[in-house]
Design an enzyme around this catalytic site. Structure first.
Site, PDB file in Angstrom:
ATOM      1  N   SER A   1       0.842  -1.201   0.000  1.00  0.00           N
ATOM      2  CA  SER A   1       0.000   0.000   0.000  1.00  0.00           C
ATOM      3  C   SER A   1       0.876   1.249   0.000  1.00  0.00           C
ATOM      4  O   SER A   1       2.059   1.184   0.349  1.00  0.00           O
ATOM      5  CB  SER A   1      -0.853  -0.040   1.286  1.00  0.00           C
ATOM      6  OG  SER A   1      -1.644   1.120   1.410  1.00  0.00           O
ATOM      7  N   GLY A   2       0.284   2.350  -0.431  1.00  0.00           N
ATOM      8  CA  GLY A   2       0.856   3.682  -0.223  1.00  0.00           C
ATOM      9  C   GLY A   2       2.331   3.826  -0.513  1.00  0.00           C
ATOM     10  O   GLY A   2       2.832   3.486  -1.606  1.00  0.00           O
TER      11      GLY A   2
ATOM     12  N   GLY B   1       4.991   2.345   0.789  1.00  0.00           N
ATOM     13  CA  GLY B   1       5.770   1.107   0.683  1.00  0.00           C
ATOM     14  C   GLY B   1       5.684   0.539  -0.721  1.00  0.00           C
ATOM     15  O   GLY B   1       6.693   0.094  -1.291  1.00  0.00           O
TER      16      GLY B   1
ATOM     17  N   ASP C   1       2.768 -10.165  10.127  1.00  0.00           N
ATOM     18  CA  ASP C   1       1.937  -9.268  10.942  1.00  0.00           C
ATOM     19  C   ASP C   1       2.827  -8.702  12.038  1.00  0.00           C
ATOM     20  O   ASP C   1       3.265  -9.429  12.939  1.00  0.00           O
ATOM     21  CB  ASP C   1       0.760 -10.049  11.545  1.00  0.00           C
ATOM     22  CG  ASP C   1      -0.134  -9.156  12.392  1.00  0.00           C
ATOM     23  OD1 ASP C   1       0.220  -7.969  12.609  1.00  0.00           O
ATOM     24  OD2 ASP C   1      -1.175  -9.643  12.850  1.00  0.00           O
TER      25      ASP C   1
ATOM     26  N   THR D   1       2.907  -1.959  16.946  1.00  0.00           N
ATOM     27  CA  THR D   1       3.103  -2.211  15.513  1.00  0.00           C
ATOM     28  C   THR D   1       4.247  -1.367  14.963  1.00  0.00           C
ATOM     29  O   THR D   1       5.177  -1.872  14.321  1.00  0.00           O
ATOM     30  CB  THR D   1       1.813  -1.851  14.730  1.00  0.00           C
ATOM     31  OG1 THR D   1       0.716  -2.539  15.323  1.00  0.00           O
ATOM     32  CG2 THR D   1       1.939  -2.196  13.264  1.00  0.00           C
TER      33      THR D   1
ATOM     34  N   TYR E   1      -5.746   7.165  27.312  1.00  0.00           N
ATOM     35  CA  TYR E   1      -5.272   6.958  25.946  1.00  0.00           C
ATOM     36  C   TYR E   1      -5.661   8.124  25.062  1.00  0.00           C
ATOM     37  O   TYR E   1      -6.778   8.646  25.143  1.00  0.00           O
ATOM     38  CB  TYR E   1      -5.884   5.678  25.371  1.00  0.00           C
ATOM     39  CG  TYR E   1      -5.449   5.391  23.957  1.00  0.00           C
ATOM     40  CD1 TYR E   1      -4.147   4.989  23.684  1.00  0.00           C
ATOM     41  CD2 TYR E   1      -6.324   5.555  22.889  1.00  0.00           C
ATOM     42  CE1 TYR E   1      -3.726   4.732  22.387  1.00  0.00           C
ATOM     43  CE2 TYR E   1      -5.913   5.295  21.577  1.00  0.00           C
ATOM     44  CZ  TYR E   1      -4.611   4.888  21.338  1.00  0.00           C
ATOM     45  OH  TYR E   1      -4.194   4.647  20.052  1.00  0.00           O
TER      46      TYR E   1
HETATM   47  N1  LIG Z   1       0.953   9.221   4.512  1.00  0.00           N
HETATM   48  C1  LIG Z   1       1.480  10.176   5.269  1.00  0.00           C
HETATM   49  O1  LIG Z   1       1.085  11.362   5.182  1.00  0.00           O
HETATM   50  C2  LIG Z   1       2.572   9.866   6.252  1.00  0.00           C
HETATM   51  C3  LIG Z   1       3.120  10.927   6.999  1.00  0.00           C
HETATM   52  C4  LIG Z   1       4.125  10.650   7.915  1.00  0.00           C
HETATM   53  C5  LIG Z   1       4.570   9.343   8.085  1.00  0.00           C
HETATM   54  N2  LIG Z   1       4.014   8.335   7.371  1.00  0.00           N
HETATM   55  C6  LIG Z   1       4.496   6.952   7.622  1.00  0.00           C
HETATM   56  O2  LIG Z   1       4.719   6.287   6.392  1.00  0.00           O
HETATM   57  C7  LIG Z   1       4.552   4.882   6.568  1.00  0.00           C
HETATM   58  C8  LIG Z   1       3.725   4.325   5.414  1.00  0.00           C
HETATM   59  O3  LIG Z   1       2.422   4.847   5.510  1.00  0.00           O
HETATM   60  P1  LIG Z   1       1.427   5.042   4.270  1.00  0.00           P
HETATM   61  O4  LIG Z   1       1.070   6.477   4.265  1.00  0.00           O
HETATM   62  O5  LIG Z   1       1.960   4.404   3.068  1.00  0.00           O
HETATM   63  O6  LIG Z   1       0.138   4.255   4.828  1.00  0.00           O
HETATM   64  P2  LIG Z   1      -0.690   3.014   4.287  1.00  0.00           P
HETATM   65  O7  LIG Z   1      -1.031   3.200   2.855  1.00  0.00           O
HETATM   66  O8  LIG Z   1      -1.802   2.828   5.273  1.00  0.00           O
HETATM   67  O9  LIG Z   1       0.330   1.805   4.397  1.00  0.00           O
HETATM   68  C9  LIG Z   1       0.656   1.273   5.649  1.00  0.00           C
HETATM   69  C10 LIG Z   1       1.141  -0.144   5.464  1.00  0.00           C
HETATM   70  O10 LIG Z   1       1.426  -0.694   6.766  1.00  0.00           O
HETATM   71  C11 LIG Z   1       0.842  -1.974   6.830  1.00  0.00           C
HETATM   72  N3  LIG Z   1       0.551  -2.417   8.180  1.00  0.00           N
HETATM   73  C12 LIG Z   1      -0.253  -1.856   9.111  1.00  0.00           C
HETATM   74  N4  LIG Z   1      -0.318  -2.647  10.199  1.00  0.00           N
HETATM   75  C13 LIG Z   1       0.473  -3.719   9.962  1.00  0.00           C
HETATM   76  C14 LIG Z   1       0.793  -4.874  10.693  1.00  0.00           C
HETATM   77  N5  LIG Z   1       0.283  -5.130  11.901  1.00  0.00           N
HETATM   78  N6  LIG Z   1       1.624  -5.771  10.139  1.00  0.00           N
HETATM   79  C15 LIG Z   1       2.141  -5.575   8.901  1.00  0.00           C
HETATM   80  N7  LIG Z   1       1.859  -4.506   8.147  1.00  0.00           N
HETATM   81  C16 LIG Z   1       1.020  -3.595   8.679  1.00  0.00           C
HETATM   82  C17 LIG Z   1      -0.441  -1.831   6.013  1.00  0.00           C
HETATM   83  O11 LIG Z   1      -0.971  -3.109   5.701  1.00  0.00           O
HETATM   84  P3  LIG Z   1      -2.568  -3.330   5.484  1.00  0.00           P
HETATM   85  O12 LIG Z   1      -2.858  -2.793   4.128  1.00  0.00           O
HETATM   86  O13 LIG Z   1      -2.737  -4.812   5.604  1.00  0.00           O
HETATM   87  O14 LIG Z   1      -3.256  -2.576   6.572  1.00  0.00           O
HETATM   88  C18 LIG Z   1       0.084  -1.074   4.829  1.00  0.00           C
HETATM   89  O15 LIG Z   1       0.720  -1.940   3.933  1.00  0.00           O
HETATM   90  C19 LIG Z   1       3.932   4.693   7.944  1.00  0.00           C
HETATM   91  O16 LIG Z   1       4.941   4.262   8.839  1.00  0.00           O
HETATM   92  C20 LIG Z   1       3.473   6.087   8.330  1.00  0.00           C
HETATM   93  O17 LIG Z   1       3.470   6.309   9.728  1.00  0.00           O
HETATM   94  C21 LIG Z   1       3.032   8.563   6.442  1.00  0.00           C
END
Ligand SMILES: NC(=O)c1ccc[n+]([C@@H]2O[C@H](COP(=O)([O-])OP(=O)(O)OC[C@H]3O[C@@H](n4cnc5c(N)ncnc54)[C@H](OP(=O)(O)O)[C@@H]3O)[C@@H](O)[C@H]2O)c1
Length: 316
Positions: free
Chosen positions: A31-32, A34, A80, A128, A177
């Site tokens: 996703s996204g 990655g 996971d 996580t 929380y």
């Molecule tokens: N987007 C932004 O604006 C932004 C800003 C700052 C930092 N970040 C960081 O960038 C990174 C990537 O985020 P993204 O924006 O690409 O979000 P995303 O599209 O939601 O992708 C997140 C990925 O993490 C996986 N994931 C979540 N929980 C997991 C688990 N328990 N085990 C294995 N995989 C898991 C998701 O898998 P599933 O599809 O199965 O849920 C998905 O592949 C994150 O660390 C985020 O904190 C993003």
């Protein structure tokens, strides 16, 4: 200066690089950011190990990458990060299947989740985003030691400005929380883990980099309620924040830069944003890294806490 900046994309950052022969392990690769990191590095010849918790989502991501990079070398692995058992099983398979990992990109993450727990009872964001990646990295270290690039990239966030790690109660057992302070804690932990890795493994030529990718519309916001979404949009749309969304290729550019840039070879333990190393800054709301996130004694404290909680041990 790197020559790259806020608008740079993955393809621009990787232009002219040859990653053939490299194995790159990416968590949350379905996703996204990655997935885009996987696509861009595969296009430069790297073999990508795409880790995700759902094989069907991984298969979809593989198909999407192959549609634009037909020669991509992609492997998938189910993992996971919210389960130590799953991490041990996945890494045991990885050690059988792969000879080495050149670059590990700890990219997966969850944001602003309701108060929930991982399989092992850790608060979900800390469990996580940090503890899962801590245990994963420990188990993959023998493969990283055999790699040539020897880089670890940890996706953090400007969200780390929301607060330090609460060492007395990281799992919110004795305090109220809050989904944002929890996200902030987990993202500060990602930077402190980077510092801890550098302290211990720079001597072996292994270097770690924390990354803030920018603000990008991905699936990350899926746990926010409408109220949280409205409040966030109101906050970032104020003119003094200077906020603007990046595209996904712009967002993943800093990960690709931190994973490959020659300018930062041997200079890990740092926090990168917009394809450069950020300055320490305890005031700015628009950039920089907080001092508490780079504090070496906090990094040490987090390392010991993470070892105790997960039972994971890095090779010494
Ligand atoms: N987007 C932004 O604006 C932004 C800003 C700052 C930092 N970040 C960081 O960038 C990174 C990537 O985020 P993204 O924006 O690409 O979000 P995303 O599209 O939601 O992708 C997140 C990925 O993490 C996986 N994931 C979540 N929980 C997991 C688990 N328990 N085990 C294995 N995989 C898991 C998701 O898998 P599933 O599809 O199965 O849920 C998905 O592949 C994150 O660390 C985020 O904190 C993003």
């Amino acid at each position: 200066m790197s020559g790259f900046g806020w608008t740079s994309t993955t393809d621009e950052v990787l232009e002219g690089k040859d990653l053939s022969g490299m194995t790159v392990f990416i968590t949350g690769a379905n996703s996204g950011l990655g997935q885009e990191t996987a696509r861009a590095m595969a296009a430069k010849g790297a073999q990508i190990v795409m880790a995700g918790r759902d094989q069907a989502k991984l298969d979809e991501a593989v198909a999407a990458i192959l549609a634009s990079v037909p020669q991509a070398q992609l492997d998938t692995i189910t993992l996971d990060l919210g389960s130590l058992e799953s991490i041990r099983a996945a890494t045991s398979r990885a050690r059988q299947q792969f000879d080495k990992i050149d670059i590990l990109i700890n990219n997966a993450g969850v944001m602003a989740t309701p108060f929930e727990h991982t399989h092992d009872g850790f608060e979900r964001q800390f469990g996580t985003n940090h503890l899962g990646h801590f245990a994963l990295t420990a188990e993959l270290m023998p493969l990283i030691e055999r790699g040539s690039a020897k880089r670890i990239v940890n996706l953090s966030s400007r969200g780390h400005h929301m607060g330090p790690v609460h060492f007395e109660d990281p799992n919110y057992q004795h305090r109220a929380y809050d989904p944002w302070s929890s996200y902030g804690q987990s993202k500060t932990a990602n930077v402190l883990f980077t510092v801890g890795l550098e302290q211990r493994f720079a001597v072996l030529g292994i270097h770690a980099y924390a990354v803030h990718p920018g603000g990008i519309e991905t699936n990350l916001g899926r746990h926010m309620t409408q109220d949280m979404r409205d409040a966030l949009m109101a906050r970032i749309s104020k003119s003094d924040t200077g906020f603007a969304w990046k595209t996904i290729p712009q967002g993943a550019a800093t990960s690709c830069w931190a994973a490959t840039a020659e300018a930062i070879e041997g200079k890990g333990g740092v926090y990168c944003e917009d394809c450069h190393v950020a300055q320490q800054d305890d005031e700015s709301t628009t950039g920089g890294v907080r001092t508490y996130a780079l504090n070496p004694s906090f990094a040490d404290q987090l390392w010991k806490l993470s070892e105790e909680l997960t039972g994971a041990k890095f090779p010494s």
